[in-house]
Design an enzyme around this catalytic site. Structure first.
Site, mmCIF file in Angstrom:
data_model
loop_
_atom_site.group_PDB
_atom_site.id
_atom_site.type_symbol
_atom_site.label_atom_id
_atom_site.label_comp_id
_atom_site.label_asym_id
_atom_site.label_seq_id
_atom_site.Cartn_x
_atom_site.Cartn_y
_atom_site.Cartn_z
ATOM 1 N N HIS A 18 9.509 -6.078 10.528
ATOM 2 C CA HIS A 18 10.685 -6.725 9.920
ATOM 3 C C HIS A 18 11.150 -7.949 10.718
ATOM 4 C CE1 HIS A 18 11.560 -2.680 7.721
ATOM 5 N NE2 HIS A 18 10.709 -3.427 7.065
ATOM 6 N N HIS A 41 4.401 -2.566 -1.546
ATOM 7 C CA HIS A 41 4.651 -1.161 -1.195
ATOM 8 C C HIS A 41 6.058 -1.121 -0.599
ATOM 9 C CE1 HIS A 41 0.274 -1.450 -1.332
ATOM 10 N NE2 HIS A 41 0.197 -0.134 -1.405
ATOM 11 N N SER A 91 12.300 -3.173 3.718
ATOM 12 C CA SER A 91 11.892 -4.571 3.517
ATOM 13 C C SER A 91 12.553 -5.210 2.287
ATOM 14 C CB SER A 91 10.363 -4.682 3.448
ATOM 15 O OG SER A 91 9.810 -3.759 2.545
ATOM 16 N N GLU A 109 6.812 0.106 -6.170
ATOM 17 C CA GLU A 109 6.864 1.377 -5.427
ATOM 18 C C GLU A 109 6.398 2.477 -6.369
ATOM 19 O OE1 GLU A 109 7.361 2.632 -2.255
ATOM 20 O OE2 GLU A 109 6.960 4.505 -3.326
ATOM 21 N N GLY A 135 0.974 -1.107 -6.275
ATOM 22 C CA GLY A 135 1.111 -2.384 -5.578
ATOM 23 C C GLY A 135 -0.210 -3.132 -5.436
ATOM 24 N N ASP A 155 2.259 -3.559 2.573
ATOM 25 C CA ASP A 155 2.632 -2.597 3.617
ATOM 26 C C ASP A 155 2.271 -1.175 3.178
ATOM 27 O OD1 ASP A 155 3.816 -1.412 5.819
ATOM 28 O OD2 ASP A 155 5.854 -1.584 5.020
HETATM 29 C C1 LIG Z 1 5.139 1.989 4.696
HETATM 30 S S1 LIG Z 1 6.036 2.396 3.264
HETATM 31 C C2 LIG Z 1 6.823 0.919 2.813
HETATM 32 C C3 LIG Z 1 7.932 0.472 3.709
HETATM 33 C C4 LIG Z 1 8.612 -0.802 3.279
HETATM 34 N N1 LIG Z 1 7.652 -1.870 2.965
HETATM 35 C C5 LIG Z 1 9.553 -1.313 4.371
HETATM 36 O O1 LIG Z 1 9.094 -2.097 5.214
HETATM 37 O O2 LIG Z 1 10.718 -0.940 4.346
HETATM 38 C C6 LIG Z 1 4.784 2.502 2.047
HETATM 39 C C7 LIG Z 1 5.311 2.820 0.654
HETATM 40 O O3 LIG Z 1 4.246 2.637 -0.287
HETATM 41 C C8 LIG Z 1 4.396 3.569 -1.328
HETATM 42 N N2 LIG Z 1 3.084 3.608 -2.009
HETATM 43 C C9 LIG Z 1 1.985 4.318 -1.702
HETATM 44 N N3 LIG Z 1 0.956 3.951 -2.477
HETATM 45 C C10 LIG Z 1 1.415 2.960 -3.292
HETATM 46 C C11 LIG Z 1 0.813 2.146 -4.292
HETATM 47 N N4 LIG Z 1 -0.492 2.271 -4.608
HETATM 48 N N5 LIG Z 1 1.577 1.209 -4.895
HETATM 49 C C12 LIG Z 1 2.891 1.059 -4.577
HETATM 50 N N6 LIG Z 1 3.506 1.811 -3.640
HETATM 51 C C13 LIG Z 1 2.780 2.738 -3.002
HETATM 52 C C14 LIG Z 1 4.832 4.823 -0.623
HETATM 53 O O4 LIG Z 1 5.502 5.701 -1.510
HETATM 54 C C15 LIG Z 1 5.782 4.254 0.460
HETATM 55 O O5 LIG Z 1 7.103 4.252 0.002
#
Ligand SMILES: C[S@@+](CC[C@H](N)C(=O)[O-])C[C@H]1O[C@@H](n2cnc3c(N)ncnc32)[C@H](O)[C@@H]1O
Length: 272
Positions: A18, A41, A91, A109, A135, A155
């Site tokens: 971040h 993500h 994020s 998400e 994503g 991410d």
């Molecule tokens: C590391 S976290 C994201 C954190 C966020 N980017 C932040 O920095 O606050 C990864 C997220 O991706 C989601 N996720 C997993 N596979 C995904 C996909 N194929 N497409 C979208 N989201 C996905 C998960 O549910 C999780 O909430």
């Protein structure tokens, strides 16, 4: 889908990702023309650090918990945007805080509960679109942006095998579809071998202008632990390498416990 970011929000990896993300967004906002951001993500968008999930790991205590009260550069901007003790923005909230009226954000998400939280957070916000969709697929479907400038944050949770290969392929695809996009792609550093293979794949991918910023809290030799993390940046703004170095050095000074092998690097993988 087992990964839930609520267990990890505000940990050292979030601080690193971040703080660097904010510096990339500040650079985009330095020009008056509008930009868009795609957060592939996105997570839940905001976290309560007194929740049972955050308490169970306590990871935030070795992350944002050590940074509150910092008012000097280069971390002051990030710490101020991270907000008061007890909460942590994901994020999407950080990006939203830096949008001007001419800018917009798209978030993807897949987890139904986190997608619902995101929707609730941005329900009344015409500058933010929330998609409960894949994503990886959105990298194709939602790019290039009509604004012709912007940032894509990738991410993924890295809970499935092959995520490094998928990430490298996605970086190549996006560079081909939307050459002007700044890409910021997070990856874990548990041990060195997968990271080396990822860097090698990128060096031979044909994608230009790639920088890897990395921070590790101990020698990355235990594949079961998150020993460090990296942010791969494609099309970094002017002076990003110097800015990122300052941020990583300051973060390590606050977050490192002096374990053997701790360190950081900003590595140019491919020239412009
Ligand atoms: C590391 S976290 C994201 C954190 C966020 N980017 C932040 O920095 O606050 C990864 C997220 O991706 C989601 N996720 C997993 N596979 C995904 C996909 N194929 N497409 C979208 N989201 C996905 C998960 O549910 C999780 O909430």
């Amino acid at each position: 889908m087992n990964y839930r970011h609520a267990f990890h929000a505000g940990n050292f990896a979030d601080c690193m990702k971040h703080a660097l993300l904010i510096s990339l967004l500040r650079a985009l906002a330095a020009k008056p023309k509008g930009f868009a951001v795609l957060d592939t993500h996105a997570g839940a968008g905001a976290y309560d650090l007194s929740s049972a999930e955050a308490a169970r790991t306590g990871e935030w205590r070795r992350g944002i918990g050590r940074l509150h009260g910092i008012t000097e550069a280069p971390l002051a901007d990030y710490v101020a945007l991270a907000g008061p003790t007890g909460q942590y923005p994901g994020s999407p909230s950080l990006v939203r805080a830096l949008l001007r009226p001419q800018d917009r954000l798209m978030c993807c998400e897949l987890h139904p509960a986190d997608a619902a939280s995101l929707r609730a957070l941005f329900r009344q916000d015409p500058q933010v679109a929330v998609h409960a969709r894949d994503g990886w697929e959105a990298v194709k479907a939602l790019t290039p942006f009509p604004e012709k400038r912007g940032l894509v944050l990738i991410d993924p949770p890295f809970e499935e095998p092959g995520e490094f290969e998928r990430l490298a392929a996605s970086i190549g695809l996006l560079a081909h579809r939307f050459r002007a996009a700044v890409q910021a792609c997070w990856y874990p550093i548990k041990h060195r071998a997968p990271v080396r293979a990822f860097h090698d794949a990128l060096r031979t991918s044909g994608v230009r202008d790639l920088v890897a910023a990395e921070l590790w809290l101990r020698e990355p030799t235990d594949p079961q632990r998150l020993n460090g993390c990296g942010l791969l940046v494609a099309n970094p703004p002017w002076r990003f390498e110097a800015t990122a170095s300052d941020i990583l050095a300051a973060l390590l000074a606050q977050l490192g416990d002096g374990e053997p092998g701790q360190g950081w690097t900003v590595l140019r993988l491919v020239e412009e």
